[in-house]
Design a protein around this motif. Structure first.
Motif, PDB file in Angstrom:
ATOM      1  N   ARG A 179      -1.320 -21.397 126.579  1.00 58.27           N
ATOM      2  CA  ARG A 179      -1.331 -22.657 126.388  1.00 58.27           C
ATOM      3  C   ARG A 179      -2.175 -23.497 125.821  1.00 58.27           C
ATOM      4  O   ARG A 179      -2.152 -24.523 124.853  1.00 58.27           O
ATOM      5  CB  ARG A 179      -0.772 -23.492 127.802  1.00 58.27           C
ATOM      6  N   ALA A 180      -3.489 -22.952 125.819  1.00 66.57           N
ATOM      7  CA  ALA A 180      -4.782 -23.756 125.287  1.00 66.57           C
ATOM      8  C   ALA A 180      -4.960 -23.306 123.762  1.00 66.57           C
ATOM      9  O   ALA A 180      -5.855 -23.748 123.032  1.00 66.57           O
ATOM     10  CB  ALA A 180      -5.909 -23.530 126.053  1.00 66.57           C
ATOM     11  N   GLY A 181      -4.127 -22.427 123.464  1.00 63.43           N
ATOM     12  CA  GLY A 181      -4.306 -21.610 122.072  1.00 63.43           C
ATOM     13  C   GLY A 181      -5.709 -20.931 121.883  1.00 63.43           C
ATOM     14  O   GLY A 181      -6.169 -20.803 120.758  1.00 63.43           O
ATOM     15  N   VAL A 182      -5.996 -20.315 123.015  1.00 62.63           N
ATOM     16  CA  VAL A 182      -7.335 -19.440 123.135  1.00 62.63           C
ATOM     17  C   VAL A 182      -6.571 -17.890 122.927  1.00 62.63           C
ATOM     18  O   VAL A 182      -6.118 -17.545 123.977  1.00 62.63           O
ATOM     19  CB  VAL A 182      -8.120 -19.717 123.952  1.00 62.63           C
ATOM     20  N   ASP A 183      -6.755 -17.361 121.833  1.00 63.42           N
ATOM     21  CA  ASP A 183      -6.090 -15.960 121.643  1.00 63.42           C
ATOM     22  C   ASP A 183      -6.876 -15.037 122.308  1.00 63.42           C
ATOM     23  O   ASP A 183      -6.147 -13.962 122.985  1.00 63.42           O
ATOM     24  CB  ASP A 183      -5.883 -15.579 120.090  1.00 63.42           C
ATOM     25  N   ARG A 184      -8.232 -14.711 122.316  1.00 61.81           N
ATOM     26  CA  ARG A 184      -8.969 -13.549 122.727  1.00 61.81           C
ATOM     27  C   ARG A 184      -9.045 -13.613 124.094  1.00 61.81           C
ATOM     28  O   ARG A 184      -9.530 -14.773 124.857  1.00 61.81           O
ATOM     29  CB  ARG A 184     -10.301 -13.571 122.116  1.00 61.81           C
ATOM     30  N   TYR A 185      -8.567 -12.439 125.155  1.00 62.91           N
ATOM     31  CA  TYR A 185      -8.747 -12.372 126.572  1.00 62.91           C
ATOM     32  C   TYR A 185      -9.120 -11.037 126.772  1.00 62.91           C
ATOM     33  O   TYR A 185      -8.423 -10.066 126.347  1.00 62.91           O
ATOM     34  CB  TYR A 185      -7.338 -12.873 127.213  1.00 62.91           C
ATOM     35  N   VAL A 186     -10.009 -11.173 127.560  1.00 64.17           N
ATOM     36  CA  VAL A 186     -10.691  -9.708 128.127  1.00 64.17           C
ATOM     37  C   VAL A 186     -10.611  -9.508 129.452  1.00 64.17           C
ATOM     38  O   VAL A 186     -11.051 -10.570 130.276  1.00 64.17           O
ATOM     39  CB  VAL A 186     -12.080  -9.591 127.863  1.00 64.17           C
ATOM     40  N   MET A 187      -9.815  -8.708 130.143  1.00 66.82           N
ATOM     41  CA  MET A 187      -9.269  -8.603 131.557  1.00 66.82           C
ATOM     42  C   MET A 187     -10.251  -7.380 132.103  1.00 66.82           C
ATOM     43  O   MET A 187     -10.300  -6.309 131.687  1.00 66.82           O
ATOM     44  CB  MET A 187      -8.024  -8.214 131.741  1.00 66.82           C
ATOM     45  N   VAL A 188     -11.300  -7.739 132.993  1.00 69.53           N
ATOM     46  CA  VAL A 188     -11.784  -6.908 133.753  1.00 69.53           C
ATOM     47  C   VAL A 188     -10.943  -6.416 134.966  1.00 69.53           C
ATOM     48  O   VAL A 188     -10.506  -7.047 136.085  1.00 69.53           O
ATOM     49  CB  VAL A 188     -13.185  -7.152 134.218  1.00 69.53           C
ATOM     50  N   SER A 189     -10.461  -5.111 134.780  1.00 72.82           N
ATOM     51  CA  SER A 189      -9.384  -4.529 135.800  1.00 72.82           C
ATOM     52  C   SER A 189     -10.016  -3.335 136.667  1.00 72.82           C
ATOM     53  O   SER A 189     -11.205  -3.327 136.860  1.00 72.82           O
ATOM     54  CB  SER A 189      -7.989  -4.256 134.964  1.00 72.82           C
ATOM     55  N   TRP A 190      -9.326  -2.511 136.758  1.00 69.20           N
ATOM     56  CA  TRP A 190      -9.198  -1.113 137.566  1.00 69.20           C
ATOM     57  C   TRP A 190      -8.664  -0.111 136.970  1.00 69.20           C
ATOM     58  O   TRP A 190      -7.535  -0.078 136.580  1.00 69.20           O
ATOM     59  CB  TRP A 190      -8.938  -1.346 139.155  1.00 69.20           C
ATOM     60  N   SER A 191      -9.304   1.080 137.032  1.00 72.49           N
ATOM     61  CA  SER A 191      -8.714   2.205 136.205  1.00 72.49           C
ATOM     62  C   SER A 191      -7.361   2.841 136.766  1.00 72.49           C
ATOM     63  O   SER A 191      -6.853   3.412 136.117  1.00 72.49           O
ATOM     64  CB  SER A 191      -9.785   3.406 136.286  1.00 72.49           C
ATOM     65  N   GLY A 192      -7.204   2.502 138.054  1.00 72.55           N
ATOM     66  CA  GLY A 192      -5.871   2.880 138.631  1.00 72.55           C
ATOM     67  C   GLY A 192      -5.002   1.964 138.430  1.00 72.55           C
ATOM     68  O   GLY A 192      -3.695   1.928 139.262  1.00 72.55           O
ATOM     69  N   THR A 198      -6.312  -0.678 126.159  1.00 75.67           N
ATOM     70  CA  THR A 198      -6.867  -0.639 127.370  1.00 75.67           C
ATOM     71  C   THR A 198      -7.712   0.503 127.660  1.00 75.67           C
ATOM     72  O   THR A 198      -7.450   1.806 127.235  1.00 75.67           O
ATOM     73  CB  THR A 198      -5.622  -0.170 128.591  1.00 75.67           C
ATOM     74  N   PHE A 199      -8.799   0.085 128.009  1.00 71.81           N
ATOM     75  CA  PHE A 199      -9.881   1.526 128.322  1.00 71.81           C
ATOM     76  C   PHE A 199     -10.152   1.695 129.798  1.00 71.81           C
ATOM     77  O   PHE A 199     -10.702   0.822 130.409  1.00 71.81           O
ATOM     78  CB  PHE A 199     -11.206   0.893 127.697  1.00 71.81           C
ATOM     79  N   ARG A 200      -9.601   2.845 130.075  1.00 73.87           N
ATOM     80  CA  ARG A 200     -10.106   3.224 131.629  1.00 73.87           C
ATOM     81  C   ARG A 200     -11.175   4.175 131.191  1.00 73.87           C
ATOM     82  O   ARG A 200     -11.296   5.253 130.420  1.00 73.87           O
ATOM     83  CB  ARG A 200      -8.822   4.131 132.144  1.00 73.87           C
ATOM     84  N   PHE A 201     -12.256   4.275 132.059  1.00 69.43           N
ATOM     85  CA  PHE A 201     -13.303   5.025 132.099  1.00 69.43           C
ATOM     86  C   PHE A 201     -14.198   5.068 133.133  1.00 69.43           C
ATOM     87  O   PHE A 201     -14.106   4.580 134.229  1.00 69.43           O
ATOM     88  CB  PHE A 201     -14.371   4.392 130.826  1.00 69.43           C
ATOM     89  N   ASN A 202     -15.100   6.239 133.293  1.00 74.15           N
ATOM     90  CA  ASN A 202     -16.088   6.503 134.198  1.00 74.15           C
ATOM     91  C   ASN A 202     -17.240   6.776 133.553  1.00 74.15           C
ATOM     92  O   ASN A 202     -17.410   6.551 132.469  1.00 74.15           O
ATOM     93  CB  ASN A 202     -15.678   7.856 134.679  1.00 74.15           C
TER      94      ASN A 202
END
Length: 213
Positions: A102-115, A197-201
């Motif tokens: 909605r704000a027109g901010v395109d770049r989004y990085v999600m810190v998630s979980w490998s599972g 998506t980058f899953r990593f150890n």
């Protein structure tokens, strides 16, 4: 240089990422719930913004995000009640994605979980189910958006010294928080990681090389 808004700014990974990003010349606005954490945010180079993300509406998120170049979502309930986990790791995360659009901010990085996959395998009667399910849902919503998204999905976090190298080859089930922060900072700077998506150890592949695989 980018103007980054980082949600969950007082988390360990978030603080480390704030330091890396600001050392590289970026501006980081760190969203925190507790004003008492402001000095620590500033000590890591960020500018604190106090807001309870559990209470933010879609309009609130859009207003928070508007004017920034990138969003980093590193917020989480951190255990505790399932209700709070649903509210933050799923609902607030999804609202922030919608708010960015909605704000027109395109770049989004999600810190998630490998599972965070559809068949994550966590039984529904276990406390961890709410977290696993929330991460899976939020990641799926992000991938379905038209944003320039990247999902950073580490395995079990440790406070070991970072090495600057990671892998996803089954040789480990953990990774230092410092290396996760390094990955976050790198993908913020690299538009070529959008849509991945980058899953990593922990591992032996330098992060810069891992991100171009």
């Amino acid at each position: 240089m980018s103007n980054v808004i980082l949600f969950g700014g007082h988390g360990k990974v978030a603080l480390l990422a704030t330091r890396i990003l600001t050392d590289r010349g970026h501006t980081v606005t760190s969203v925190i719930r507790n004003a008492d954490q402001s000095d620590e945010i500033r000590a890591h180079g960020g500018e604190p913004h106090v807001a309870d993300i559990q209470q933010q509406s879609l309009v609130d998120f859009a207003e928070l995000i508007r004017g920034h170049d990138a969003v980093v979502w590193s917020a989480g309930a951190g255990g505790g009640s399932a209700d709070r986990t649903w509210a933050i790791d799923r609902d607030a995360a999804v609202l922030s994605i919608q708010g960015a659009a909605r704000a027109g901010v395109d770049r989004y990085v999600m810190v998630s979980w490998s599972g965070s996959v559809l068949d994550h395998g966590v039984p529904q009667d276990e406390d961890f189910f709410a977290y696993a399910q929330s991460k899976m849902i939020a990641d799926a919503v992000l991938r379905d958006s038209e944003l320039a998204w990247t999902v950073v999905a580490p395995s079990t976090l440790t406070d070991d010294e970072p090495t600057g190298a990671v892998d996803w080859d089954g040789s480990s089930t953990q990774v230092p928080r410092g290396d996760v922060a390094h990955v976050v900072a790198d993908v913020v700077e690299r538009p070529d990681t959008a849509g991945r998506t980058f899953r990593f150890n922990e591992g032996s592949t330098p992060i810069a090389d891992f991100l171009v695989r």
